[in-house]
Write a protein that holds these residues in place. Structure first.
Motif, PDB file in Angstrom:
ATOM      1  N   LEU A 342       0.820  -1.219   0.000  1.00  0.00           N
ATOM      2  CA  LEU A 342       0.000   0.000   0.000  1.00  0.00           C
ATOM      3  C   LEU A 342       0.853   1.269   0.000  1.00  0.00           C
ATOM      4  CD1 LEU A 342      -2.741  -0.880   2.659  1.00  0.00           C
ATOM      5  CD2 LEU A 342      -2.769  -1.305   0.198  1.00  0.00           C
ATOM      6  N   LEU A 343       2.113   1.127   0.410  1.00  0.00           N
ATOM      7  CA  LEU A 343       2.951   2.301   0.673  1.00  0.00           C
ATOM      8  C   LEU A 343       3.502   2.928  -0.605  1.00  0.00           C
ATOM      9  CD1 LEU A 343       5.006   1.115   3.768  1.00  0.00           C
ATOM     10  CD2 LEU A 343       3.159   2.782   3.723  1.00  0.00           C
ATOM     11  N   TRP A 344       3.394   4.222  -0.679  1.00  0.00           N
ATOM     12  CA  TRP A 344       4.085   5.022  -1.689  1.00  0.00           C
ATOM     13  C   TRP A 344       5.307   5.684  -1.047  1.00  0.00           C
ATOM     14  CZ3 TRP A 344       3.846  10.616  -3.098  1.00  0.00           C
ATOM     15  CH2 TRP A 344       4.403  10.861  -4.362  1.00  0.00           C
ATOM     16  N   LYS A 345       5.085   6.254   0.128  1.00  0.00           N
ATOM     17  CA  LYS A 345       6.167   6.818   0.932  1.00  0.00           C
ATOM     18  C   LYS A 345       5.918   6.487   2.402  1.00  0.00           C
ATOM     19  CE  LYS A 345       7.415  11.006  -1.715  1.00  0.00           C
ATOM     20  NZ  LYS A 345       7.580  12.483  -1.619  1.00  0.00           N
ATOM     21  N   LYS A 346       7.006   6.547   3.166  1.00  0.00           N
ATOM     22  CA  LYS A 346       6.927   6.329   4.596  1.00  0.00           C
ATOM     23  C   LYS A 346       7.710   7.443   5.282  1.00  0.00           C
ATOM     24  CE  LYS A 346       7.090   2.447   7.846  1.00  0.00           C
ATOM     25  NZ  LYS A 346       7.568   1.061   8.065  1.00  0.00           N
ATOM     26  N   VAL A 347       7.057   8.144   6.210  1.00  0.00           N
ATOM     27  CA  VAL A 347       7.660   9.323   6.826  1.00  0.00           C
ATOM     28  C   VAL A 347       7.575   9.196   8.344  1.00  0.00           C
ATOM     29  CG1 VAL A 347       7.559  11.832   7.057  1.00  0.00           C
ATOM     30  CG2 VAL A 347       7.025  10.767   4.853  1.00  0.00           C
ATOM     31  N   LEU A 348       8.708   9.391   9.010  1.00  0.00           N
ATOM     32  CA  LEU A 348       8.777   9.350  10.466  1.00  0.00           C
ATOM     33  C   LEU A 348       8.871  10.771  11.012  1.00  0.00           C
ATOM     34  CD1 LEU A 348       9.186   7.973  13.226  1.00  0.00           C
ATOM     35  CD2 LEU A 348      11.621   7.805  12.672  1.00  0.00           C
ATOM     36  N   LEU A 349       7.965  11.112  11.931  1.00  0.00           N
ATOM     37  CA  LEU A 349       8.027  12.401  12.625  1.00  0.00           C
ATOM     38  C   LEU A 349       8.821  12.220  13.915  1.00  0.00           C
ATOM     39  CD1 LEU A 349       4.485  14.017  12.311  1.00  0.00           C
ATOM     40  CD2 LEU A 349       6.446  14.195  10.803  1.00  0.00           C
ATOM     41  N   ARG A 350       9.831  13.058  14.123  1.00  0.00           N
ATOM     42  CA  ARG A 350      10.704  12.928  15.283  1.00  0.00           C
ATOM     43  C   ARG A 350      10.559  14.069  16.285  1.00  0.00           C
ATOM     44  NH1 ARG A 350      14.307   8.918  15.110  1.00  0.00           N
ATOM     45  NH2 ARG A 350      14.907   7.973  13.142  1.00  0.00           N
ATOM     46  N   GLY A 351       9.692  15.023  16.024  1.00  0.00           N
ATOM     47  CA  GLY A 351       9.516  16.123  16.963  1.00  0.00           C
ATOM     48  C   GLY A 351      10.436  17.288  16.676  1.00  0.00           C
ATOM     49  N   PHE A 352      10.720  18.076  17.696  1.00  0.00           N
ATOM     50  CA  PHE A 352      11.504  19.295  17.549  1.00  0.00           C
ATOM     51  C   PHE A 352      13.002  19.005  17.667  1.00  0.00           C
ATOM     52  CE2 PHE A 352       7.915  22.211  19.280  1.00  0.00           C
ATOM     53  CZ  PHE A 352       7.395  22.312  18.001  1.00  0.00           C
ATOM     54  N   SER A 353      13.777  19.558  16.760  1.00  0.00           N
ATOM     55  CA  SER A 353      15.227  19.604  16.909  1.00  0.00           C
ATOM     56  C   SER A 353      15.557  20.853  17.733  1.00  0.00           C
ATOM     57  CB  SER A 353      15.892  19.698  15.534  1.00  0.00           C
ATOM     58  OG  SER A 353      15.594  20.958  14.941  1.00  0.00           O
ATOM     59  N   PRO A 354      16.807  21.023  18.177  1.00  0.00           N
ATOM     60  CA  PRO A 354      17.154  22.254  18.906  1.00  0.00           C
ATOM     61  C   PRO A 354      16.848  23.533  18.123  1.00  0.00           C
ATOM     62  CG  PRO A 354      18.872  20.604  19.209  1.00  0.00           C
ATOM     63  CD  PRO A 354      17.912  20.040  18.198  1.00  0.00           C
ATOM     64  N   SER A 355      17.076  23.508  16.812  1.00  0.00           N
ATOM     65  CA  SER A 355      16.775  24.710  16.016  1.00  0.00           C
ATOM     66  C   SER A 355      15.275  24.942  15.926  1.00  0.00           C
ATOM     67  CB  SER A 355      17.376  24.577  14.614  1.00  0.00           C
ATOM     68  OG  SER A 355      16.846  23.451  13.938  1.00  0.00           O
ATOM     69  N   HIS A 356      14.486  23.842  15.780  1.00  0.00           N
ATOM     70  CA  HIS A 356      13.030  23.985  15.797  1.00  0.00           C
ATOM     71  C   HIS A 356      12.570  24.583  17.127  1.00  0.00           C
ATOM     72  CE1 HIS A 356      12.930  20.687  12.593  1.00  0.00           C
ATOM     73  NE2 HIS A 356      12.348  21.724  12.052  1.00  0.00           N
ATOM     74  N   LEU A 357      13.161  24.095  18.211  1.00  0.00           N
ATOM     75  CA  LEU A 357      12.762  24.555  19.540  1.00  0.00           C
ATOM     76  C   LEU A 357      13.042  26.038  19.708  1.00  0.00           C
ATOM     77  CD1 LEU A 357      11.695  23.921  22.338  1.00  0.00           C
ATOM     78  CD2 LEU A 357      13.989  23.213  23.007  1.00  0.00           C
ATOM     79  N   ARG A 358      14.201  26.482  19.230  1.00  0.00           N
ATOM     80  CA  ARG A 358      14.509  27.915  19.327  1.00  0.00           C
ATOM     81  C   ARG A 358      13.527  28.736  18.496  1.00  0.00           C
ATOM     82  NH1 ARG A 358      19.807  25.865  19.208  1.00  0.00           N
ATOM     83  NH2 ARG A 358      19.905  26.107  16.947  1.00  0.00           N
TER      84      ARG A 358
END
Length: 997
Positions: A342-358
């Motif tokens: 069924l899969l076309w793509k598979k994407v893992l969400l990992r949350g905030f990196s330090p730069s995202h957090l800033r």
């Protein structure tokens, strides 16, 4: 030659500007492919090319082809301008007349300026339905329900991209995604060309639902792929609401259960079937789909008109049997798997990196000072910072900080409503428990925290039993049998506290579970100890035995009878493995103190019998104070400089954290009474700036003057600020190696000059002017810049009492070094100075000695009579970098500075008649230059080798050998352990002063 998709008649372009003739010769082609006549009539009426009577004539025609023929007759009869406008409508409303795009392109139609100025009205059913979808999705995606479903916030202000990582079938990384638009990009990350589903997975709270909501908002605003005409969003849990006997066709699922077209639904659905690639489906939360419906008992369906159970429709949409070519996005928590085909793509969400957090911090807190204060707090508490990698936790922590900040601003003192780590985890728990709350159109969740916890008491106990059982065995991954044995229900697993996965065992892949965060397991273990009536005093304090390091003595006999002897040392679990990481035990103790604090009694009285609560609180307090008193009493003591000095251990820091978590002033006072020393040494305790809050909480109750040594920790400027309440007690404070900047200097100055009792300070400039008895000034290896260095040097110059200055390892630069050179000139008391700027580039290293010798002294002259010379004990720190060293190129600087030292020391100062460098060694990266008023300076004995085990090559060796030809003072240079081959070293075997073996 005939063109595909056209009528049998050949298309003949008309002569230029003969639009009437063009319509006439292509009449049958137009009649065949124009299906929407209403749009043409509406626009001809809007621009006064048709009268109301003309429109009635067209509508009276019985069939669609007849209506097209009648429109063509009327248009042609009205001349070239109307015919040109007719073609312009076909061109502008491309979605309504999609089959005519090739023909319009082939004839090269280009409308005149007059026609382009005419207004076009789009009344096409497909376009109007797309417009309705955009309006609905734009409205639904504008706000997000947050904080236990009690308030709505603008998504635009809340949303921040997280780490999105493309992975393969085995969840191995294929690279990161730069934006949401890349999800639909066919050029990257495609695993299966035949698949049609983009599978997005990640832990609870990591932002899967918000990502889909953001995607909806982008499409609604026209900022996503312009080829998408339809966007259908479903929550998977809604498919569980249908009865087993329910059936409906695809058209009803889309229109009746999502968004109904206001005009010609059959035409809209026909367009969707004909162009499925213009549709995007999102299905949120596959792991929340719970149903006893057996899909294996139902046949697949590929007919969009055939009724079937909604779950069958969902399965066939995902597989591509229905609307093949439509793109689907499916989200689920980590551990949920779907068939690979069924899969076309598979994407893992990992949350905030330090730069995202800033970046997220900047969005949530636009005010710079407040934003920096929050970032300081997060840096101060690594465990809190790690929670912020989960966006949901991050948002809760930020709201707690907002509450704290508002309360703090309202009073100059620490507010009574200080937010503790326990408060944050209680809020996290409340938010997840409220996931089971039904939502209402007009009423939001109004349950209090006590009601929420009372209704979820069974869930809290079962999850707490899992956490406690694992904590007791240092077990963090649980089998399905272990989870079931704790009576965890299926609904409990969906709250987000546990995440599922696969564990490889002897019997093959088995379902396993773990808590979303290690500190979350510690919290639930502590909650279990509080909630379970069967937990006695000894079991309640089970994990406090992990406090005691192996070398501590057994507990004294004065402890309460319920305390096991090994709680504070002796033969117990603490001796099993001295290298074991015990943070999970310490956090359990910390949360236990927070839950049993006075401030939490109002909440817990609804969950625990009052008698049991009193018994547990009494046992905890007695143990906590006895532990602190015993810990300090059994530590080794040293009598030095008039102080009774005690070296505390990291255990002491954890004890202070627990006392602080109680937020009890009585607990702070009792703890302060247990400190029976006047010099508290907390070096190398891995203390963070958040721990300074706990330290101040206790020490501001200390009634005597105290010396405090906090060298070699991680305090930074925020930690200095948190120490403010106890500054009135301090006579000594050491803060070397703590990442303190000039901002921390300002706080120290403002606070310490209030009391003027300091005799030994780790760092500050103008305090020297206020504290006349200050003799020592040390703050090595921090982040003091040239500005701070110049201020400090000026204060040193004006001080009559300063004896020793330790400023090594800062960033004072050339300006700061020059300021110190000036301060050293003829100073009446300074004898010890450590000032190497370790962050200089290689070409600047070792050049500082030339700045520190007073130029006013002439060669051959001795020190001024009657006093010790300015540089009587100056520590020349030769900077050393080991494995990552750049000593290869620095060897050139050393060779040059051998000459510099010879020239300056032997020719440019009082050292000229007698100075002699015997060896260039020193494992502590320095040599001492000792000079007295009555004798010659002597370069002290070396303790080791600053040049060994670096990256010096044969080239550097050659340069050192060349420098030695001009320097007879240095007797030996050791280069052992560098990047020099034995055959290369043989070239210099005649130079006996270079040692290499």
């Amino acid at each position: 030659m005939e063109k595909q998709g056209r009528s049998e008649m050949e298309i003949i372009p008309a002569e230029p500007h003969s639009y009437v003739k063009l319509l006439k010769v292509n009449r049958e082609h137009l009649v065949t492919h124009i299906r929407n006549t209403q749009c043409l009539v509406d626009n001809l009426l809007q621009n006064d090319y048709f009268s109301a009577e003309d429109a009635e004539i067209v509508c009276a025609c019985p069939t669609q082809p007849d209506k097209v023929r009648k429109i063509l007759d009327l248009v042609q009869s009205k001349g070239d301008e109307v015919s040109e406008f007719f073609l312009y409508v076909l061109q502008q409303l491309a979605d309504a007349y999609v089959d005519l795009r090739p023909w319009l392109s082939e004839i090269g139609f280009s409308p005149s300026q007059i026609i382009q100025s005419k207004a076009i009205v789009n009344t096409d059913p497909v376009s109007r339905y797309t417009q309705k979808l955009r309006h609905q999705l734009g409205r639904d995606s504008k706000f997000i329900l947050c904080y236990a479903q009690k308030e709505e916030l603008l998504l635009e202000e809340m949303y921040m991209d997280t780490i999105m990582e493309l992975v393969n079938f085995n969840n191995e990384s294929l690279g990161s995604l730069g934006s949401l638009a890349c999800l639909l990009d066919p050029s990257t990350g495609v695993l299966n060309e035949q698949g049609e589903t983009i599978f997005i997975f990640g832990d609870a709270g990591v932002g899967k639902s918000m990502l889909l909501q953001r995607l909806q908002g982008l499409w609604a605003a026209g900022q996503l792929d312009t080829g998408l005409k339809f966007f259908f969003h479903f929550r998977c849990r809604t498919f569980s609401c249908f009865k087993e006997s329910a059936t409906l066709c695809l058209q009803d699922l889309l229109f009746k259960h999502y968004c109904y077209p206001e005009q010609d639904p059959e035409e809209v659905f026909a367009f969707l079937l004909r162009f499925p690639h213009t549709a995007l489906f999102t299905f949120d939360g596959l792991d929340e789909l719970h149903s006893d419906f057996d899909l294996s008992s139902q046949p697949d369906t590929s007919s969009p008109w055939e009724p079937a159970h909604p779950l069958v429709l969902l399965a066939n949409l995902l597989s591509g049997k229905l609307l093949k070519g439509a793109r689907k996005l499916l989200t689920a928590r980590t551990g949920t798997e779907i068939p690979r085909h069924l899969l076309w793509k598979k994407v893992l969400l990992r949350g905030f990196s330090p730069s995202h957090l800033r970046a997220y911090t900047g969005r949530m807190f636009p005010e710079r000072a407040m934003r920096q204060h929050l970032l300081d707090q997060l840096e101060a508490n690594p465990n809190l910072c790690s929670l912020c990698a989960v966006p949901l936790f991050c948002w809760i922590i930020f709201r707690c900080f907002q509450h704290f900040h508002d309360a703090f601003d309202s009073s100059p003192q620490l507010p009574d409503c200080t937010i503790t780590l326990t408060d944050i985890f209680l809020l996290v728990t409340e938010v997840h428990l409220n996931r089971t709350q039904p939502t209402s159109l007009v009423q939001q969740n109004t349950r209090s925290q006590a009601e929420t916890f009372r209704s979820g008491l069974g869930t809290l106990r079962s999850l707490g039993q899992v956490a406690y059982g694992g904590m007791d065995k240092s077990l963090f991954i649980f089998s399905q049998e272990e989870v079931q044995a704790s009576e965890v229900q299926e609904g409990d697993l969906q709250l987000g506290f546990l995440r599922s996965g696969l564990e490889l065992g002897l019997g093959g892949d088995q379902q396993s579970y773990e808590f979303l965060h290690l500190t979350l397991q510690s919290f639930f273990a502590a909650l279990f100890l509080v909630l379970d009536d069967k937990v006695g005093s000894q079991e309640l304090l089970r994990f406090f035995q992990e406090w005691a390091p192996p070398e501590e003595a057994a507990a004294p006999s004065c402890y309460p009878p319920f305390l096991p002897v090994h709680c504070l040392g002796g033969r117990g679990l603490a001796r099993e493995d001295p290298f074991k990481n015990k943070d999970h035990f310490h956090f359990t103790n910390l949360f236990l103190c927070g839950l049993l604090s006075k401030g939490k009694q109002k909440l817990l009285q609804h969950l625990v019998p009052a008698a049991a609560l009193r018994r547990k609180r009494k046992a905890l307090w007695a143990h906590l104070f006895a532990s602190l008193r015993s810990h300090l009493k059994n530590l080794p003591r040293v009598q030095s400089g008039g102080f009774n000095q005690v070296q505390a251990m990291p255990t002491f820091i954890w004890m202070l954290r627990c006392i602080y978590e109680t937020q009890s002033e009585k607990a702070g006072r009792l703890a302060a009474r247990g400190i029976c020393a006047n010099y508290l040494k907390l070096t190398f305790c891995n203390a963070y700036s958040a721990d300074c809050s706990a330290l101040s909480f206790v020490l501001h109750h200390f009634r005597k003057q105290l010396a405090l040594d906090l060298d070699n920790n991680n305090l930074n400027d925020y930690g200095v600020r948190e120490l403010q309440p106890c500054f009135s007690r301090l006579t000594v404070i050491r803060l070397s190696v703590n990442q303190i900047t000039d901002s921390g200097v300002k706080v120290l100055y403002e606070e310490l000059t209030k009391y003027k009792i300091l005799t030994f300070l780790g760092y500050i400039a103008r305090i020297l002017e206020e504290c006349k008895g200050l003799t020592h000034l040390k703050l090595g290896k921090n982040k003091i810049t040239s500005e701070g260095g110049k201020c400090l040097a000026l204060a040193v110059k004006n001080s009559k009492s300063i004896f020793e200055v330790g400023m090594w390892g800062n960033q004072i630069g050339d300006e700061g070094a020059k300021a110190f050179a000036e301060a050293l000139r003829n100073h009446p008391s300074l004898t010890n100075l450590s000032l190497l700027p370790v962050l200089l580039e290689p070409e600047q290293m070792l050049a500082r000695p030339t700045l520190l010798l007073p130029a006013s002294n002439q060669p051959g002259q001795g020190p001024p009579p009657g006093r010790v010379f300015v540089a009587s004990r100056i520590q020349w720190h030769l900077y050393r970098r080991r494995k990552e060293s750049r000593m290869g190129p620095a060897a050139e600087c050393i060779s040059e500075n051998i000459l510099v030292m010879t020239r300056v020391i032997l020719k440019g100062s009082v050292f000229a008649p007698f100075a002699k460098i015997s060896k260039l060694h020193g494992s502590h990266a320095y040599q001492k230059v000792i000079t007295s008023a009555t004798g010659p300076p002597v370069f002290g004995k070396c303790d080791g080798d600053p040049l060994i085990q670096n990256q010096i090559t044969a080239k550097g060796m050659a340069q050192l050998a060349d420098a030695l030809q001009k320097n007879t003072g240095i007797m030996e240079i050791c280069l052992n352990g560098n990047l020099i081959k034995p055959e290369e070293a043989k070239v210099f075997e005649d130079e006996k002063r270079i040692v290499y073996f």
